[in-house]
Enzyme design. Sequence first.
Site, mmCIF file in Angstrom:
data_model
loop_
_atom_site.group_PDB
_atom_site.id
_atom_site.type_symbol
_atom_site.label_atom_id
_atom_site.label_comp_id
_atom_site.label_asym_id
_atom_site.label_seq_id
_atom_site.Cartn_x
_atom_site.Cartn_y
_atom_site.Cartn_z
ATOM 1 N N ARG A 1 0.825 -1.212 0.000
ATOM 2 C CA ARG A 1 0.000 0.000 0.000
ATOM 3 C C ARG A 1 0.861 1.266 0.000
ATOM 4 N NH1 ARG A 1 -3.762 -3.129 -1.902
ATOM 5 N NH2 ARG A 1 -4.454 -4.692 -0.416
ATOM 6 N N ASN B 1 2.519 -7.748 7.734
ATOM 7 C CA ASN B 1 2.559 -9.045 7.050
ATOM 8 C C ASN B 1 4.039 -9.412 7.045
ATOM 9 O OD1 ASN B 1 -0.201 -9.221 6.555
ATOM 10 N ND2 ASN B 1 -0.023 -7.987 4.705
ATOM 11 N N LYS C 1 0.643 -8.834 13.825
ATOM 12 C CA LYS C 1 -0.613 -9.145 13.131
ATOM 13 C C LYS C 1 -0.707 -10.664 13.150
ATOM 14 C CE LYS C 1 -2.739 -8.847 8.486
ATOM 15 N NZ LYS C 1 -2.709 -8.158 7.187
ATOM 16 N N GLU D 1 -5.921 -12.352 7.847
ATOM 17 C CA GLU D 1 -5.568 -12.370 6.420
ATOM 18 C C GLU D 1 -4.398 -13.308 6.128
ATOM 19 O OE1 GLU D 1 -5.038 -8.191 5.474
ATOM 20 O OE2 GLU D 1 -7.188 -7.965 5.134
ATOM 21 N N ARG E 1 -2.297 -6.312 17.193
ATOM 22 C CA ARG E 1 -3.335 -5.709 16.347
ATOM 23 C C ARG E 1 -4.691 -6.391 16.513
ATOM 24 N NH1 ARG E 1 -2.570 -5.460 10.680
ATOM 25 N NH2 ARG E 1 -3.083 -3.292 10.402
ATOM 26 N N ARG F 1 -18.378 -8.759 9.105
ATOM 27 C CA ARG F 1 -16.953 -8.529 9.400
ATOM 28 C C ARG F 1 -16.766 -7.400 10.414
ATOM 29 N NH1 ARG F 1 -12.485 -6.693 4.831
ATOM 30 N NH2 ARG F 1 -11.121 -5.574 6.264
ATOM 31 N N LYS G 1 -7.735 -0.293 14.529
ATOM 32 C CA LYS G 1 -7.934 0.660 13.427
ATOM 33 C C LYS G 1 -9.062 1.625 13.766
ATOM 34 C CE LYS G 1 -6.162 -2.112 9.611
ATOM 35 N NZ LYS G 1 -6.356 -2.636 8.241
ATOM 36 N N ASP H 1 -11.999 -1.113 7.364
ATOM 37 C CA ASP H 1 -10.614 -0.998 6.906
ATOM 38 C C ASP H 1 -10.297 0.356 6.288
ATOM 39 O OD1 ASP H 1 -8.048 -1.729 6.413
ATOM 40 O OD2 ASP H 1 -8.469 -2.950 4.654
ATOM 41 N N GLU I 1 -4.891 3.060 15.368
ATOM 42 C CA GLU I 1 -4.142 2.865 14.124
ATOM 43 C C GLU I 1 -4.845 3.624 13.008
ATOM 44 O OE1 GLU I 1 -2.917 -1.168 13.075
ATOM 45 O OE2 GLU I 1 -3.118 -0.697 10.940
ATOM 46 N N GLU J 1 -4.550 4.158 0.822
ATOM 47 C CA GLU J 1 -5.012 2.946 0.138
ATOM 48 C C GLU J 1 -6.422 3.123 -0.424
ATOM 49 O OE1 GLU J 1 -4.925 -0.485 2.691
ATOM 50 O OE2 GLU J 1 -5.956 -1.760 1.243
ATOM 51 N N HIS K 1 -16.152 0.271 0.999
ATOM 52 C CA HIS K 1 -15.440 -0.877 0.439
ATOM 53 C C HIS K 1 -15.962 -1.300 -0.926
ATOM 54 C CE1 HIS K 1 -12.301 -3.720 0.772
ATOM 55 N NE2 HIS K 1 -12.234 -3.710 2.089
#
Length: 701
Positions: free
Chosen positions: A164, A206, A283, A287, A320, A332, A356, A361, A383, A389, A517
């Site tokens: 991102r 990640n 994290k 995902e 996180r 979600r 977040k 997101d 966060e 993004e 989204h």
Amino acid sequence: MSNGYELWLNYQKVTDDALLNQYRSSLQTVYLEGESDTHLAIKKELQMGLGGLLDTEVVFQKYNGLGNTLIVSKYKDLPQDFKTIVTAEGLTEEGYIIKTAQLNGKSHVVVSSKEDVGLLYGTFHFLRLLQTHSSLANIDIMEMPKVNIRVLNHWDNLDRSVERGYAGFSIWNWHTLPNYIDQRYIDYARANASVGINGTVVTNVNANALILTPHYLEKVKALAEVFRPYGIKVYLTARFSAPIEIGGLETADPLDAGVIQWWKDKTKEIYTMIPDFGGFLVKANSEGQPGPQNYGRSHLDGANLLADALEPYDGVVMWRAFVYSEHDPTDRAKQAYSEFLPEDGKFKDNVILQVKNGAIDFQPREPFHPMFGAMPNTPLMMEFQITKEYLGFATHLAFLPKLFEETLKSDTYRKGKGATVAKVIDGSLDNKKLSGMAGVSNVGTDINWTGHPFGQADWYGFGRLAWDPYLSAEDIADEWLRLTFSNDDKFVEPVKKMMIESREAVVNYMNPLGLHHIFDTGHHYGPGPWVGNLSRPEWNPVYYHKADTEGIGFDRTKTGSNALSQYAPEVEEMFTNLETCPEEYLLWFHHLPWDYTLKNGRTLWEGMGLKYQEGVDQVRDMIKIWKAMEPYVDEFRHHQVSMLLNIQLKEAIWWKDACMLYFQTFSKMDFPKEMEAPEHTLEYYKSLKFPYAPGIRPRWD
Ligand code: GCV
């Protein structure tokens, strides 16, 4: 001409002659004592700052006994009883005082602090006063950060790609570290320290376990040494499966004795090399990342495992809360809360949950995350995403402090009215010892760091809000413009207005009335409301807008997913009731018929078209404002921003046309007459593909 590399620290000569003379006559000698690395950094910054702003030679005098006080004065001799000028009483470690102090009838500017780093922050503030052409007559400032951990999160990979990231490659050149210290590392530290950022997580959440091997830790150590004088601690992302991947163990089970020992040993190794290492950001089970749940354990087990390892060194775990499961069919937006709420109060003292700003997101607009109003016994840190993004990458101008401010001011009602998110994350609502704010960095190797020249304002504003979450976005914009471009009100006022409106413009042309989204898949560049073929339901835009022939929107009231029940009753009621639910959140919480009547009397369908059009028109206004600013900005940056605004306009129109054509297949209604007709067909918009859009990783399809 400025290529933007100097950021807000460009220290241009003061343009007002009278003021310049006044500054020159009162700021001739700088008295400093210390010789720590931080004191040397202070001296360098003052040399650069005063040298540039005053365009004159400033004398530096070493003066014993000053400790963490520096005095800037017109006098060649400092009075002996200077110690009575100020005291650092009542200051916390990172705090400082700046004062115009009178002594023996003589006036001096004094910056004073308890610790070196406070003096550094005070120095930057003092320079900021000059950069914004402030009077020196009666300065009386006392500043202390309201939040302890103020960190950037770099989603930077070891191959220098940035997840991102839209401003080039990662600024960390792992290949040439530790022996080659890029000047950028130092300038990065200066920029961060100037706004009070005191930590950096240099690797992607990640995560790659290799960063924890000695080969890479040597490199991290070199960075930590550059950052230390600037009060910046280094943190690393810890891949939960690291004990297997680099430790040769067969499991990463957090309750396994071998795993516990491995993390203890690894942590000790890190602290031996980097004594002020900040800790880990994790994290896990999100995902596709490994985590404690792979072993039937909980997030609590995972976080406490690392907390135990870090505890002897005062390190922290930032765990996180961005988790959602492909196996969980519930909304979600509800999943993180459901997962973490039962663990409230059970985490070790050095764990802070990183949440977040919203439950989905980083959308252009999201209601605040319900966890902020629900975990009184666990420190929660914010966060935010500084990189855009979902707000047009680095080609759109959208001043993010406006978004940050909106979340921070939101009222959780956890203890009745006034329990704002700001009070939760600065720890004041429940007297928390740990508090924090993280910003996902927008920095890369582009000459100007952030791609879009105005992206610098988002980095700057994040830092200022992390220091003081009660600052207003408008004041931040004002300050940044003066530091970065010009102090001329004829420039500052219109451009400030443009910045303040810019975020709403993006909301209007991308996600009006609570839509969210509906971005194209994977890269999130441009509209993709039609996407519905991805393996995980919650990765599909159709999951979020739920458009059908009846209407549009996600019902999160009691008749739908009931996500609203995760808020305090006052908030739940406000969002549930269509009379009181702000229209900007309408389709976030409600599925409504196309002919639902909005407050302005128009149907929902028409209202959507009007909002999309408004967004496009707002960008046209931005272009007009910027054009008129030509006399006040150097040609290079003026041209850069003009080109980017034109891209923004093209893309705003693209969003309007693609979304309205697509939603029209359900509403079957005509576009409102005020809306400009689409330029192409829906098939055309659907056919657009961007396999090399920046910022994606191979993981995404
Ligand atoms: C770092 C979103 C982004 C991912 C990101 C993730 C996260 O899903 O698209 O790129 O991964 O958030 O915050 O962990």
